[in-house]
Design a protein around this motif. Sequence first.
Motif, PDB file in Angstrom:
ATOM      1  N   ALA A  18       0.841  -1.206   0.000  1.00 44.63           N
ATOM      2  CA  ALA A  18       0.000   0.000   0.000  1.00 44.63           C
ATOM      3  C   ALA A  18       0.869   1.246   0.000  1.00 44.63           C
ATOM      4  N   TYR A  22      -4.295   1.258   4.410  1.00 42.06           N
ATOM      5  CA  TYR A  22      -5.527   0.820   5.096  1.00 42.06           C
ATOM      6  C   TYR A  22      -5.142   0.589   6.550  1.00 42.06           C
ATOM      7  N   LYS A  25     -10.801  -0.618  10.902  1.00 44.82           N
ATOM      8  CA  LYS A  25     -12.041  -1.159  10.326  1.00 44.82           C
ATOM      9  C   LYS A  25     -13.248  -0.474  10.945  1.00 44.82           C
ATOM     10  N   ARG A  77     -12.614 -16.275   8.998  1.00 44.91           N
ATOM     11  CA  ARG A  77     -12.249 -15.620   7.738  1.00 44.91           C
ATOM     12  C   ARG A  77     -12.206 -16.612   6.574  1.00 44.91           C
ATOM     13  N   SER A 160      -8.856 -11.207   4.324  1.00 47.14           N
ATOM     14  CA  SER A 160      -7.913 -10.243   4.885  1.00 47.14           C
ATOM     15  C   SER A 160      -8.074  -8.983   4.054  1.00 47.14           C
ATOM     16  N   GLY A 161      -8.219  -7.834   4.720  1.00 48.69           N
ATOM     17  CA  GLY A 161      -8.535  -6.605   3.994  1.00 48.69           C
ATOM     18  C   GLY A 161      -7.612  -6.363   2.807  1.00 48.69           C
ATOM     19  N   SER A 162      -6.307  -6.366   3.062  1.00 49.88           N
ATOM     20  CA  SER A 162      -5.355  -6.013   2.002  1.00 49.88           C
ATOM     21  C   SER A 162      -5.375  -7.025   0.855  1.00 49.88           C
ATOM     22  N   ARG A 165      -6.812  -6.141  -2.719  1.00 56.38           N
ATOM     23  CA  ARG A 165      -6.052  -5.371  -3.714  1.00 56.38           C
ATOM     24  C   ARG A 165      -5.142  -6.268  -4.564  1.00 56.38           C
ATOM     25  N   SER A 215      -1.473  -7.015  12.305  1.00 54.99           N
ATOM     26  CA  SER A 215      -2.212  -5.867  11.750  1.00 54.99           C
ATOM     27  C   SER A 215      -3.623  -5.835  12.321  1.00 54.99           C
ATOM     28  N   THR A 216      -4.239  -7.032  12.380  1.00 54.43           N
ATOM     29  CA  THR A 216      -5.631  -7.116  12.821  1.00 54.43           C
ATOM     30  C   THR A 216      -5.811  -6.532  14.221  1.00 54.43           C
ATOM     31  N   MET A 219      -4.676  -2.632  14.407  1.00 52.49           N
ATOM     32  CA  MET A 219      -5.621  -1.614  13.916  1.00 52.49           C
ATOM     33  C   MET A 219      -6.865  -1.535  14.805  1.00 52.49           C
ATOM     34  N   PHE A 267       0.781   6.725   9.034  1.00 52.26           N
ATOM     35  CA  PHE A 267       0.301   5.435   9.557  1.00 52.26           C
ATOM     36  C   PHE A 267       1.111   5.047  10.810  1.00 52.26           C
ATOM     37  N   ASP A 309       5.030  -1.264   6.164  1.00 47.43           N
ATOM     38  CA  ASP A 309       3.777  -1.818   6.683  1.00 47.43           C
ATOM     39  C   ASP A 309       3.923  -2.137   8.176  1.00 47.43           C
TER      40      ASP A 309
HETATM   41  C1  DP6 Z   1      -0.299  -1.986   7.312  1.00 51.68           C
HETATM   42  O1  DP6 Z   1      -4.943  -6.685   5.562  1.00 51.68           O
HETATM   43  O2  DP6 Z   1      -3.210  -7.607   7.140  1.00 51.68           O
HETATM   44  O3  DP6 Z   1      -0.392  -3.588   5.574  1.00 51.68           O
HETATM   45  O4  DP6 Z   1      -7.739  -6.937   7.270  1.00 51.68           O
HETATM   46  O5  DP6 Z   1      -7.096  -7.507   9.601  1.00 51.68           O
HETATM   47  O6  DP6 Z   1      -6.361  -8.975   7.715  1.00 51.68           O
HETATM   48  P1  DP6 Z   1      -6.713  -7.569   8.162  1.00 51.68           P
HETATM   49  O7  DP6 Z   1      -5.382  -6.706   8.041  1.00 51.68           O
HETATM   50  P2  DP6 Z   1      -4.309  -6.628   6.892  1.00 51.68           P
HETATM   51  O8  DP6 Z   1      -3.741  -5.148   7.153  1.00 51.68           O
HETATM   52  C2  DP6 Z   1      -2.819  -4.537   6.326  1.00 51.68           C
HETATM   53  C3  DP6 Z   1      -2.357  -3.269   6.934  1.00 51.68           C
HETATM   54  C4  DP6 Z   1      -1.158  -2.631   6.250  1.00 51.68           C
HETATM   55  C5  DP6 Z   1      -1.594  -1.527   5.295  1.00 51.68           C
HETATM   56  C6  DP6 Z   1      -2.166  -1.933   3.962  1.00 51.68           C
HETATM   57  O9  DP6 Z   1      -1.825  -2.998   3.426  1.00 51.68           O
HETATM   58  O10 DP6 Z   1      -2.958  -1.125   3.440  1.00 51.68           O
END
Ligand code: DP6
Length: 418
Positions: A18, A22, A25, A77, A160-162, A165, A215-216, A219, A267, A309
């Motif tokens: 990224a 991100y 949540k 998940r 997983s959010g990232s 992408r 990360s989970t 954040m 961040f 990250d």
């Molecule tokens: C710092 O996607 O690993 O890399 O959604 O809880 O699985 P979950 O988290 P994740 O978080 C990535 C955070 C980051 C920034 C980014 O990739 O945007």
Amino acid sequence: MAGEWILTLTAQTPTNIAVIKYWGKRDESLILPVNDSISVTLDPGHLCTTTTVAVSPAFEQDRMWLNGKEISLSGDRFQSCLREIRARATDVENKEKGIKISKKDWEKLHLHISSFNNFPTAAGLASSAAGLACLVFALGKLMNVREDHSQLSAIARQGSGSACRSLYGGFVKWIMGKEENGSDSLAVQLADEKHWDELVIIIAVVSSRQKETSSTSGMRESVETSLLLQHRAKEVVPKRILKMEEAIQNRDFASFAALACADSNQFHAVCLDTSPPIFYMNDTSHRIINCVEKWNRSEEAPQVAYTFDAGPNAVLIARNRKAASLLIQRLLYYFPPNPETDMNSYVLGDKSILKDAGIQGIDDVEALPPPPEIKDKIPAQKNRGEVSYFICTRPGRGPVVLSDESQALIDPKTGLPK
Ligand code: DP6
């Protein structure tokens, strides 16, 4: 397994980094973010996940292996991804093998999944992003899911959010969406990997003894305690996203670098603003930032962008090959390998950058002059052993199906990992 058929499909999916992060949540179970984010997909030739998915009436339960070791699929998940993808399965017919699976059969059939990362999983290089994206992409293909990549990204997001992408190559935006059910929280491609193919990416895998906060959970704690996160999500990121999209469209490196560095730093400032504070970068990370900032400032225009990250590894994006070769010289000057390290295992990936920099062996590293921007100042300190290795790569393509059966990770006769 006598007489029972096995159908397999193998796919390869990239990781992504990224450049607008991100972090946070608004819905934990659906994985809905508090802001949009933008990433660059990395060349799968250097960093990717390969996954084989197999289906057979002989399988008694869903099972998964990661790098050859069986792992549990019972987590929420994984279960969300499997449920969502099964719900969209359609009829599949393989005439060659005489196999016919109808839409409703998918509910009863079990899967075997084997996944392999071509880079160390423990190095903190977004392996979960590539892994979950690959799982969803491969299952989508196996089950003849008709949805496009954006729809698949919304399923990968729930793993997983990232990961959402990683369904596209090049430059990708994850749109946060507004709907409560998350249906509009998905990834779109801003430009493909050919759009800006001058960029060279060097990753410094930093040696670390510290057990990092995931990360989970990191954040989650930031959302609960950081006021800076609220300000960032509401006021800062929306404007930055527009500017970053413009920078990518115009291949404006100066703007791209300024935005990426500022966003990475913010961040990590949010992490520091979290209670208790979270430290992902370490002294080595800070030294790398200093090296890049000092060099960028000594030039008329920025040569390199940095981003970090949830860990100490640096991802450095150089404006072109020339800048990348000057960057690797600087990195090797400040962070030479331990004695007896083979250069071949210290700089991985696209080794032509090393060649451009005129470095063949360890002797060339020891002979590197100090970078001109530190001339006349105190001799720069060397930080031997602080970096485990470097990976040279570039922006890369999105997921693909590997049709060559020799690349499958599951034996089509036994249904088990090869
Ligand atoms: C710092 O996607 O690993 O890399 O959604 O809880 O699985 P979950 O988290 P994740 O978080 C990535 C955070 C980051 C920034 C980014 O990739 O945007």
